[in-house]
Design a protein around this motif. Structure first.
Motif, PDB file in Angstrom:
ATOM      1  N   TYR A   1       0.833  -1.200   0.000  1.00 48.37           N
ATOM      2  CA  TYR A   1       0.000   0.000   0.000  1.00 48.37           C
ATOM      3  C   TYR A   1       0.872   1.257   0.000  1.00 48.37           C
ATOM      4  O   TYR A   1       0.647   2.200  -0.768  1.00 48.37           O
ATOM      5  CB  TYR A   1      -0.918   0.001   1.231  1.00 48.37           C
ATOM      6  CG  TYR A   1      -1.482   1.360   1.552  1.00 48.37           C
ATOM      7  CD1 TYR A   1      -2.553   1.892   0.831  1.00 48.37           C
ATOM      8  CD2 TYR A   1      -0.927   2.135   2.580  1.00 48.37           C
ATOM      9  CE1 TYR A   1      -3.047   3.157   1.118  1.00 48.37           C
ATOM     10  CE2 TYR A   1      -1.423   3.392   2.867  1.00 48.37           C
ATOM     11  CZ  TYR A   1      -2.480   3.905   2.133  1.00 48.37           C
ATOM     12  OH  TYR A   1      -2.964   5.158   2.411  1.00 48.37           O
TER      13      TYR A   1
ATOM     14  N   ARG B   1      -6.360   4.357  -6.421  1.00 42.16           N
ATOM     15  CA  ARG B   1      -7.361   3.298  -6.224  1.00 42.16           C
ATOM     16  C   ARG B   1      -6.688   1.934  -6.055  1.00 42.16           C
ATOM     17  O   ARG B   1      -7.177   1.092  -5.285  1.00 42.16           O
ATOM     18  CB  ARG B   1      -8.330   3.298  -7.402  1.00 42.16           C
ATOM     19  CG  ARG B   1      -9.305   4.484  -7.358  1.00 42.16           C
ATOM     20  CD  ARG B   1     -10.128   4.578  -8.611  1.00 42.16           C
ATOM     21  NE  ARG B   1     -11.135   5.642  -8.519  1.00 42.16           N
ATOM     22  CZ  ARG B   1     -11.664   6.270  -9.558  1.00 42.16           C
ATOM     23  NH1 ARG B   1     -11.286   5.925 -10.801  1.00 42.16           N
ATOM     24  NH2 ARG B   1     -12.557   7.217  -9.390  1.00 42.16           N
TER      25      ARG B   1
ATOM     26  N   GLN C   1      -5.653   1.844  -2.475  1.00 44.86           N
ATOM     27  CA  GLN C   1      -6.800   1.563  -1.610  1.00 44.86           C
ATOM     28  C   GLN C   1      -7.199   0.086  -1.663  1.00 44.86           C
ATOM     29  O   GLN C   1      -7.565  -0.501  -0.641  1.00 44.86           O
ATOM     30  CB  GLN C   1      -7.974   2.447  -2.005  1.00 44.86           C
ATOM     31  CG  GLN C   1      -7.787   3.913  -1.649  1.00 44.86           C
ATOM     32  CD  GLN C   1      -8.973   4.752  -2.063  1.00 44.86           C
ATOM     33  OE1 GLN C   1      -9.504   4.613  -3.164  1.00 44.86           O
ATOM     34  NE2 GLN C   1      -9.403   5.655  -1.187  1.00 44.86           N
TER      35      GLN C   1
ATOM     36  N   GLU D   1      -7.759  -3.931   1.449  1.00 44.93           N
ATOM     37  CA  GLU D   1      -8.924  -4.795   1.658  1.00 44.93           C
ATOM     38  C   GLU D   1      -8.732  -5.792   2.804  1.00 44.93           C
ATOM     39  O   GLU D   1      -9.662  -6.025   3.593  1.00 44.93           O
ATOM     40  CB  GLU D   1      -9.276  -5.528   0.361  1.00 44.93           C
ATOM     41  CG  GLU D   1     -10.563  -6.323   0.445  1.00 44.93           C
ATOM     42  CD  GLU D   1     -10.962  -6.931  -0.898  1.00 44.93           C
ATOM     43  OE1 GLU D   1     -11.803  -7.846  -0.879  1.00 44.93           O
ATOM     44  OE2 GLU D   1     -10.421  -6.505  -1.933  1.00 44.93           O
TER      45      GLU D   1
ATOM     46  N   ASP E   1     -13.131  -3.350   7.405  1.00 46.35           N
ATOM     47  CA  ASP E   1     -13.751  -2.040   7.635  1.00 46.35           C
ATOM     48  C   ASP E   1     -13.435  -1.592   9.057  1.00 46.35           C
ATOM     49  O   ASP E   1     -14.263  -1.642   9.960  1.00 46.35           O
ATOM     50  CB  ASP E   1     -15.264  -2.115   7.410  1.00 46.35           C
ATOM     51  CG  ASP E   1     -15.937  -0.755   7.545  1.00 46.35           C
ATOM     52  OD1 ASP E   1     -15.224   0.262   7.436  1.00 46.35           O
ATOM     53  OD2 ASP E   1     -17.160  -0.711   7.781  1.00 46.35           O
TER      54      ASP E   1
ATOM     55  N   ARG F   1     -10.194   2.966   7.251  1.00 55.78           N
ATOM     56  CA  ARG F   1     -10.922   4.143   6.757  1.00 55.78           C
ATOM     57  C   ARG F   1     -10.016   5.375   6.732  1.00 55.78           C
ATOM     58  O   ARG F   1     -10.068   6.189   5.798  1.00 55.78           O
ATOM     59  CB  ARG F   1     -12.152   4.397   7.621  1.00 55.78           C
ATOM     60  CG  ARG F   1     -13.249   3.333   7.452  1.00 55.78           C
ATOM     61  CD  ARG F   1     -14.550   3.759   8.111  1.00 55.78           C
ATOM     62  NE  ARG F   1     -14.435   3.867   9.568  1.00 55.78           N
ATOM     63  CZ  ARG F   1     -14.633   2.861  10.410  1.00 55.78           C
ATOM     64  NH1 ARG F   1     -14.935   1.636   9.944  1.00 55.78           N
ATOM     65  NH2 ARG F   1     -14.540   3.044  11.720  1.00 55.78           N
TER      66      ARG F   1
ATOM     67  N   HIS G   1      -7.691   5.031   3.752  1.00 56.85           N
ATOM     68  CA  HIS G   1      -8.436   5.360   2.534  1.00 56.85           C
ATOM     69  C   HIS G   1      -8.533   6.875   2.379  1.00 56.85           C
ATOM     70  O   HIS G   1      -8.325   7.422   1.280  1.00 56.85           O
ATOM     71  CB  HIS G   1      -9.842   4.747   2.584  1.00 56.85           C
ATOM     72  CG  HIS G   1      -9.920   3.332   2.102  1.00 56.85           C
ATOM     73  ND1 HIS G   1     -10.015   3.009   0.761  1.00 56.85           N
ATOM     74  CD2 HIS G   1      -9.907   2.149   2.771  1.00 56.85           C
ATOM     75  CE1 HIS G   1     -10.052   1.692   0.631  1.00 56.85           C
ATOM     76  NE2 HIS G   1      -9.992   1.150   1.835  1.00 56.85           N
TER      77      HIS G   1
ATOM     78  N   THR H   1      -5.241   8.452   1.351  1.00 58.77           N
ATOM     79  CA  THR H   1      -4.950   8.220  -0.064  1.00 58.77           C
ATOM     80  C   THR H   1      -5.644   9.256  -0.935  1.00 58.77           C
ATOM     81  O   THR H   1      -5.026   9.849  -1.826  1.00 58.77           O
ATOM     82  CB  THR H   1      -5.398   6.804  -0.479  1.00 58.77           C
ATOM     83  OG1 THR H   1      -4.871   5.861   0.449  1.00 58.77           O
ATOM     84  CG2 THR H   1      -4.922   6.475  -1.884  1.00 58.77           C
TER      85      THR H   1
END
Length: 331
Positions: free
Chosen positions: A206, A301, A304, A308, A312, A317, A320, A323
């Motif tokens: 990431y 993207r 992001q 995974e 959540d 979050r 995300h 980013t």
């Protein structure tokens, strides 16, 4: 928010943990650049005192929230990453013959090229000493990161070799020049907070993609911004003959209608204000700029998507949001 870092909007508990961590990093950094010799302390703290976003330490602290959170080792690792980044800036400013950095006189102007290079080396050494306190694996990662960082800078200063796709060459430079240190920041945060190997690798991947998106966005701003949002005068890369993604995409299109703009781009624009202004206006109006924006958003993207496995969670979050904060400046 300590050190100018922008903490993404998140839940209050995470926000407090990140703010407290940044304050600890700032204190750690100031202690480590407070050398016995007053001149060395002044020169070593020159850019540290000028502030900066502290983007890399913030990412390290955020990655640590995927594990057991911030601890002394995470603070030390986050600080070492920032010391490495600061050291690279001293060297960059010598190579670029820069006059300003972070709104203050650059170290090469303030102290001369030789001193600026040596202070950069001293900061690299200080970062390595910090990592040595964290064990051999940390030292190995620091060394490999430094090797890629230097290789990226060398390749950035060289033309694309014959037979190599210029866009792929450019992206490879970004992965080494910018992506690797941001990847290492995320990797250290996960490592030293007790994450398992799979999570460490997830956050490393990431971070590298985030780093590429970060640099692509900065390069877009150099063309698209009219107010110097990136901290540079708009069109600086263009004036220095640095070909970033929009220009490379323009060249790859090989459209005869672009002949006049390409002719402008082939000129020496360092002291030709009129041609520089025309070339900048032409790039801003050209579809290649939007194409480069879309590519940058695509890299964000991809970054992001690497998150995974985190599910959540509050930290997922926040990552995300970080980013999109990186690319929203330019897209």
């Amino acid at each position: 928010m300590s050190g100018g870092a922008r903490i993404p909007e998140t839940d209050p508990e995470l926000e407090k943990a990140l703010g407290d961590g940044l304050a600890q990093v700032d204190s750690f950094l100031r202690q480590r650049v407070d050398y016995d010799d007053p001149f060395i302390a002044e020169a070593g703290g020159h850019l540290l005192g000028a502030g900066g976003k502290r983007f890399r330490p913030l990412l390290c602290l955020m990655a640590a929230q995927a594990g057991k959170g911030t601890n002394a080792d995470v603070i030390a690792a986050a600080s070492a990453v920032e010391l490495t980044h600061l050291a690279s800036l001293y060297h960059d400013d010598v190579m670029d013959e820069a006059d300003l950095r972070r709104g203050v006189v650059s170290a090469n102007v303030a102290y001369g090229n030789s001193t600026a290079i040596l202070v950069g080396d001293l900061l690299f050494g200080t970062a390595s000493a910090v990592m040595a306190e964290l064990g051999p694996e940390a030292v190995r990662i620091q060394a490999e990161t430094f090797m890629r960082l230097c290789a990226g800078q060398i390749r950035d200063d060289r033309p694309c070799p014959p037979g190599v796709d210029p866009v792929e060459y450019y992206l490879g430079v970004l992965r080494d020049k910018t992506g690797v240190l941001i990847a290492t920041a995320a990797r250290y945060g996960a490592m030293f907070s007790g994450c398992d190997a799979a999570t460490v690798e997830t956050l490393r991947e990431y971070g590298e993609l985030l780093g590429v998106a970060f640099q692509l966005a900065d390069d877009l701003l150099d063309i698209a911004s009219v107010s110097g949002v990136s901290g540079k005068t708009p069109g600086t890369d263009l004036r220095e003959g640095v070909e970033t993604l929009p220009i490379l995409m323009l060249r790859s299109a090989a459209d005869p209608a672009d002949a006049e703009l390409l002719e402008l781009l082939d000129r020496d624009l360092r002291h030709d204000d009129e041609s520089h202004a025309r070339a900048l206006a032409g790039l801003r109006a050209h579809p290649a700029l939007q194409q480069a924006r879309e590519y940058t958003l695509g890299v964000a993207r991809q970054a992001q998507a690497r998150l995974e496995p985190l599910g959540d969670t509050a930290v997922a979050r926040a990552l995300h949001a970080m980013t999109m904060g990186v690319v929203d400046r330019a897209v």
